[in-house]
Enzyme design. Structure first.
Site, PDB file in Angstrom:
ATOM      1  N   HIS A 263       0.824  -1.211   0.000  1.00 49.36           N
ATOM      2  CA  HIS A 263       0.000   0.000   0.000  1.00 49.36           C
ATOM      3  C   HIS A 263       0.863   1.267   0.000  1.00 49.36           C
ATOM      4  CE1 HIS A 263      -3.760   2.175   0.638  1.00 49.36           C
ATOM      5  NE2 HIS A 263      -3.064   2.978   1.418  1.00 49.36           N
ATOM      6  N   HIS A 300      -4.049   5.053  10.837  1.00 47.97           N
ATOM      7  CA  HIS A 300      -2.982   6.020  11.079  1.00 47.97           C
ATOM      8  C   HIS A 300      -3.500   7.178  11.920  1.00 47.97           C
ATOM      9  CE1 HIS A 300      -4.905   7.217   7.284  1.00 47.97           C
ATOM     10  NE2 HIS A 300      -4.540   8.463   7.546  1.00 47.97           N
ATOM     11  N   ASP A 306      -5.424  17.987   9.785  1.00 48.20           N
ATOM     12  CA  ASP A 306      -6.811  17.587   9.568  1.00 48.20           C
ATOM     13  C   ASP A 306      -6.936  17.016   8.165  1.00 48.20           C
ATOM     14  OD1 ASP A 306      -7.322  18.667  12.031  1.00 48.20           O
ATOM     15  OD2 ASP A 306      -8.911  20.022  11.379  1.00 48.20           O
ATOM     16  N   HIS A 336      -7.475   7.343  12.683  1.00 53.09           N
ATOM     17  CA  HIS A 336      -8.612   6.847  11.912  1.00 53.09           C
ATOM     18  C   HIS A 336      -8.094   5.819  10.922  1.00 53.09           C
ATOM     19  CE1 HIS A 336      -7.292   9.731   8.817  1.00 53.09           C
ATOM     20  NE2 HIS A 336      -7.960   8.995   7.978  1.00 53.09           N
TER      21      HIS A 336
END
Length: 386
Positions: A263, A300, A306, A336
């Site tokens: 990834h 992560h 943000d 998240h």
């Protein structure tokens, strides 16, 4: 980073006499940034571009903040923003900080009775729905679904739409917007490993030139106020220009994704940058090809930025219950990652057809009252195992 562009008629040397057929002089204007140190364009006008007849009105368009400081993850349903006739009135600021604002707009009508100029911010306008023409004092650009329109601060423009069905995702940046520096050499040329190159960038090729006197209304945005200014000459009176500071278009469909055996992190999707935030494009691509790869992103922590993701089309494999026009906000300070089941679903998949725009800011974003009108207040609970 735009590259050198020339359009229309210009004299052989800068700051020299450039005469009209009747022997009078065209008016030269340096359209520059960062004092005299940044990108600039020299333009030549039929009339002086300094003729202000009247300042009619001044009124605030500052966003109303609902949450100055929040650690809650949100989902906003962007298509719930109601269409409005007027372009400026249709612009609803959803998230904002001192560096940028993220705006949704659903204008039904073309800009007819006025011109618009943002003096404080570059505008990156992503076309989610609609076709038409961006008309500016430095030339025009046709646009369609998937186009980014980069409008540098100070550009005078109108938007002409072909139909009433239009959806725009706008990033208003008080910092200059460039292409990512790691994809450029020291001359500014995009390198071989860049996911796009100069061939993909569309420059203005059509220059509208009017030599008209009268009353021309320009709505000018400065420090979250609109000033309604009446000019004595048509603002589209440029006969020619050259330089580096002009509007341009780039289609998300021309972004060539970078893939790997395992990834790849979000920076491989980076499309634009400032010193305060980055913009990334998630496009259809092949998944990772290591035999034990997990295509879904790993969890992560947003320690210092943000993350805002605007879902355009397709099936975003790391999320559950996401539709076109949704916006997710994952604020700094909490981790998240994929929704429950997304990791397992991704194993064995070979490609994705997702399309999304991501904005990562280095200062926290404030949530506006307009955002809460379309917010899913329970989104932060969607990672719980049920």
């Amino acid at each position: 980073m735009p590259f050198y562009h020339k359009l229309g008629s210009i004299p052989p040397k800068r700051h020299t006499q450039f005469k009209k057929p009747d022997g009078s002089l065209y008016s030269e204007q340096l359209f520059g940034t960062i004092g005299f140190d940044g990108m600039s364009t020299n333009s030549y006008h039929e009339q002086r571009p300094t003729q202000v007849k009247e300042i009619k009105k001044q009124y605030s368009v500052a966003p109303k903040i609902a949450k100055e400081n929040s650690i809650q993850s949100y989902r906003f349903r962007g298509f719930q923003v109601k269409p409005e006739n007027d372009y400026l009135q249709s612009r609803k600021t959803i998230l904002t900080n001192s560096d940028c604002s993220i705006i949704l707009a659903a204008p039904k009508q073309s800009t007819k009775d006025y011109f618009y100029k943002n003096t404080d911010a570059d505008e990156l306008i992503f076309i989610h729905k609609g076709t038409g023409k961006l008309r500016t004092h430095l030339g025009n650009l046709d646009f369609k679904y998937g186009d980014y329109l980069l409008v540098p601060r100070g550009i005078i423009y109108k938007l002409d739409f072909d139909t009433e069905d239009n959806r725009l995702f706008i990033v208003e940046s008080r910092r200059p917007i460039y292409t990512p520096k790691r994809y450029r050499n020291w001359f500014g040329q995009l390198l071989e490993h860049s996911p796009f190159c100069e061939r993909d960038i569309r420059q203005p090729q059509e220059l509208e030139t009017y030599n008209e006197s009268g009353d021309f209304l320009i709505k000018v945005k400065k420090q979250n106020d609109i000033f309604e200014m009446v000019y004595a000459s048509h603002p589209f009176d440029v006969v020619g220009y050259d330089g580096y500071n002009y509007p341009y278009a780039f289609s998300i469909h021309d972004f060539e994704p970078i893939t790997g055996r395992i990834h790849q992190p979000p920076p491989v999707h980076q499309t634009f940058e400032t010193d305060a935030f980055v913009v990334c494009s998630f496009v259809p691509r092949l998944y990772d090809y290591h035999p034990q790869s997990i295509p879904a992103p790993y969890n992560h922590s947003n320690i210092d930025s943000d993350e805002v993701l605007y879902y355009v089309d397709g099936d975003f494999m790391s999320r559950n219950d996401v539709d076109a026009g949704h916006i997710s906000l994952h604020p700094a300070g909490i981790p998240h990652g994929p929704h429950p089941g997304a990791v397992e679903r991704s194993i064995g998949k070979v490609k994705t057809d997702e399309l999304a725009v991501m904005v990562d800011t280095f200062k926290p974003l404030k949530v506006t009252e307009e955002a809460l009108k379309i917010a899913d207040e329970d989104y932060f609970k969607s990672w719980l195992d049920h």
